[in-house]
Design an enzyme around this catalytic site. Sequence first.
Site, PDB file in Angstrom:
ATOM      1  N   GLY A  43       0.733  -1.349  -0.190  1.00 35.90           N
ATOM      2  CA  GLY A  43       0.157   0.327   0.279  1.00 35.90           C
ATOM      3  C   GLY A  43       1.137   1.075  -0.017  1.00 35.90           C
ATOM      4  O   GLY A  43       1.850   1.061   0.370  1.00 35.90           O
ATOM      5  N   THR A  44       0.680   2.566  -0.028  1.00 37.27           N
ATOM      6  CA  THR A  44       0.993   3.642  -0.775  1.00 37.27           C
ATOM      7  C   THR A  44       0.695   4.622   0.384  1.00 37.27           C
ATOM      8  O   THR A  44       1.727   5.235   1.299  1.00 37.27           O
ATOM      9  CB  THR A  44       1.711   4.059  -2.361  1.00 37.27           C
ATOM     10  OG1 THR A  44      -0.214   3.545  -2.591  1.00 37.27           O
ATOM     11  CG2 THR A  44       1.542   2.831  -2.722  1.00 37.27           C
TER      12      THR A  44
END
Lengths: 265, 229
Positions: A43-44
């Site tokens: 995820g980011t």
Amino acid sequence: MAGFPPAFLSSTSNSFVELARSSAPEALPHPSVRDLAEQSPEGTTIICFRTASGILMAGDRRATIGNLIASHSMEKVKAADDYSVIGIAGTAGVALDLIRLFQLELEHYEKIEGARLSLNGKANRLAAMLRGNLGLAMQGLTVVPLFAGVDESRPQGQIFSFDVTGGKYEEHRFHSIGSGSGFARGALKKLWRADLDHEQAIAVAVEALFDASDDDSATGGPDFVRQIAPTIFTVDLENGVTEVESATVLDTATEVVARRTATAR
Amino acid sequence: MSQAPFYVSPEQLMKDRADFARKGIARGRSVVVMRFDAGILLLAENPSPTLHKIAEIYDRIGFAAVGKYNEFETLRQAGVRYADLRGYSYDRTDVTARGLTNAYAQTLAGVFTTESKPFEVELVVAELGLSPETDQLYRLSYDGSVIDETEHVAIGGQADAITASLAGVRSSQMTLREVFNHGVTALGAATQTILATDALEAAVLDRTTPKQRTFRRLDDAAMSALRED
């Protein structure tokens, strides 16, 4: 004796995690292979800041495996309960499991005790769950959450960031986590004010995520082809947690793009 | 010389236990659970604002109990643990009132026959269906026996009187307001008193809510707004 397992009747704990650990350890996540890290989607960018009425948290929708995009539509920000939100950056499988487990932990406490945990209590509980996850962090499957919400004693809201060892830190204005967090935080430093109203706050969130997606390959921008907008949640004491409609976010994103096109930056 | 052991026939043993449990339950105030057109109403005579007789088990499952507080509280918590663990291991839609009722029935029956004293409780497990036809109401007794009801169900000391005064009421066709007033009248008639709103505890499983968890408590203000007497 058939019926409930004895532990269900004799337990004095209000923690779902403890219950699951003692009664059904196989139900809890515990991958153990060392080189999983290279193959797991990650995820980011998640951002979170104070607004005039409470809290806003937003996250992009992209998940990546190495140089590939694993998902265009992952939701990394979710309501933890009616008055708090959680966003997670890190290994997607573990992150989503941790969110589900944390949501249930809060619901379980609320039902067993007949009352909600305080916001600080929720944050401490999350920190304890991260500490329990330390074995995974050591193997490279790290998950770092951002947690925020309101309660009666703090109607203006509180934001908490964490590290993989379970350390808990309160953030007073804004914060971001994930691979694009540096760019998003830079944007927030210029755009954030303490008195942002609902529309302004959404615009600031979209701008900050746009900057992150501009410079970080693992963060996705607003996707006009598939009509996928960043996830945005607001929290205040009056309305609780509300998700902003993706049509509204896409409209704001269209304005942001037009503004940037006009000045070519 | 040791004393000859007493012989107690199984019939007598079971009868004594049943009498004991029934006496304990008869001392308590009653609870009535009624379907209405958009959900299920759980209504109790309960002067305490914090020691609940009505509670949420899961998204669409409510729980009501009478009898000894510590005993039904243990059973309520066991139900929450059962439901949360099952929903986490499988899916939230896989938690059903029927499964929960079976677990309660087995536990109550086991305690009734093997422990030194039976649970002095009666329970109702209510599940809100996706459509009105699939609503479920289960009544559980101290010995683990289960009865399923279609419109409304009362438990506690005045259960028979309440059921008698609600005979013929097709509550599933009525609005919440009508059903609430029927319920309050029936609870009051059974004890020949007029019940003050702060002596009532009420909650609904609401089919119209957009939320996943349908259980909602009605506070005194909400109850006053519904009352017509």
